[in-house]
Design an enzyme around this catalytic site. Sequence first.
Site, PDB file in Angstrom:
ATOM      1  N   PRO A  15       0.834  -1.206   0.000  1.00  0.00           N
ATOM      2  CG  PRO A  15       0.139  -0.889   2.210  1.00  0.00           C
ATOM      3  CD  PRO A  15       0.882  -1.852   1.322  1.00  0.00           C
ATOM      4  CG  MET A  16       3.043   2.963  -1.963  1.00  0.00           C
ATOM      5  SD  MET A  16       4.005   3.309  -3.459  1.00  0.00           S
ATOM      6  CE  MET A  16       4.584   4.969  -3.132  1.00  0.00           C
ATOM      7  CD  GLU A  17      -1.659   8.714   4.046  1.00  0.00           C
ATOM      8  OE1 GLU A  17      -2.567   9.385   4.563  1.00  0.00           O
ATOM      9  OE2 GLU A  17      -0.490   8.691   4.487  1.00  0.00           O
ATOM     10  CD  GLN A  77      -1.445  -1.043   5.959  1.00  0.00           C
ATOM     11  OE1 GLN A  77      -1.324   0.148   5.697  1.00  0.00           O
ATOM     12  NE2 GLN A  77      -0.482  -1.939   5.707  1.00  0.00           N
ATOM     13  CB  CYS A 107       2.986   4.558   8.345  1.00  0.00           C
ATOM     14  SG  CYS A 107       2.801   6.195   7.590  1.00  0.00           S
ATOM     15  CE  LYS A 148       5.644  -2.488   4.552  1.00  0.00           C
ATOM     16  NZ  LYS A 148       5.334  -1.846   3.251  1.00  0.00           N
ATOM     17  N   GLY A 209      11.260  -3.578   0.383  1.00  0.00           N
ATOM     18  CA  GLY A 209      12.187  -2.452   0.390  1.00  0.00           C
ATOM     19  C   GLY A 209      13.266  -2.544  -0.664  1.00  0.00           C
ATOM     20  N   GLY A 232       6.475  -1.953  -3.712  1.00  0.00           N
ATOM     21  CA  GLY A 232       5.702  -0.739  -3.522  1.00  0.00           C
ATOM     22  C   GLY A 232       6.040   0.299  -4.563  1.00  0.00           C
ATOM     23  NE  ARG A 233      10.114   3.779  -2.217  1.00  0.00           N
ATOM     24  CZ  ARG A 233      11.406   4.057  -2.241  1.00  0.00           C
ATOM     25  NH1 ARG A 233      11.819   5.231  -2.690  1.00  0.00           N
ATOM     26  NH2 ARG A 233      12.293   3.180  -1.820  1.00  0.00           N
TER      27      ARG A 233
END
Length: 324
Positions: A15-17, A77, A107, A148, A209, A232-233
């Site tokens: 997830p990425m807010e 989440q 986070c 996480k 990561g 993620g990114r």
Amino acid sequence: MVVNLLQSGKIGLAPMEGVIDALTRDLLTRESGFDWTVTEFVRVVDARLPPRVFYKHCPELTQASVATPSGIPVHLQLLGSSPTALAANARQALALGAVSIDLNFGCPAKLVNRHDGGASLLRQPDRVYQAVKAVSDALEGEIPVTAKIRLGFSNRRLAVACAQATEAGGAAQLVVHARTRDEGYRPPAHWEWIGKIRRHVSIPVVANGDIWTLEDYWKARTLSGCQHVMLGRSALADPWLAPRIRHWQQTGERLPESSWAMRASVLMEYANLQRQQLPDRVVVSLVKQWLAQMRQGSGEANENFQRVKRITELDHLLKNLVVD
């Protein structure tokens, strides 16, 4: 033996807010690659939230199966620090059809940490335990609880203790982002520390990561000893990274790096879908936000970002994304 290990791993979409929403999950899971996805966090403070909050973060709850259109499961989440409130909202999510509850202790955002959420709990492993246990007890085994974490808040001293706390609380799986909160997203990721954590718990551990390339994937798997990873990114920077990893797993063949035309096609589709429900000016901002993520490791993406970053009209922006 190593080859078999590498070929067997699953891949999750992190997830990425404010970045990875239901539409982005849909686009990123259309090609074979991801095995599960996780929503942006639902912020839990001190009360049970109404259904509309859960539907906003996870519109897939309104479908027969909580999955992307291509059938990839979507896990919900929660982020918070109150065991009682987390438990109540986990029950609410279960009643709405959630298939899994993931708890966010990773986070690094300053605002979230100042309000006693995310990675701030890593300073006290017992608080991690209490949060996970409350949710696990509330769900009574009806759906899994996962968590996480990062390697710690300002240092790694409590990394193993925090991981063990999630397992003791009832987590069925643990994702570890291989940096502390203070390290943010600065390289390098300490994949070997995930290996240390993995040796002290019995639940599956997922490495997360700095997995930007097929080589990174191999190194992360090798140094951590983990079977599964989460992107993620890097999934935003290269929407074909997960499919490329999956292809290599299945065939041993390395596909070419994603071209700019491939990346631009995703942005075009994203913009055309978003403009059906949002004003063009908002879509312009969202497209630029995704394009900025694509700059990592792509000179062509950076060139395109520099060319369109001041364009404010959507059709003009999209026309300029593709250079003949």
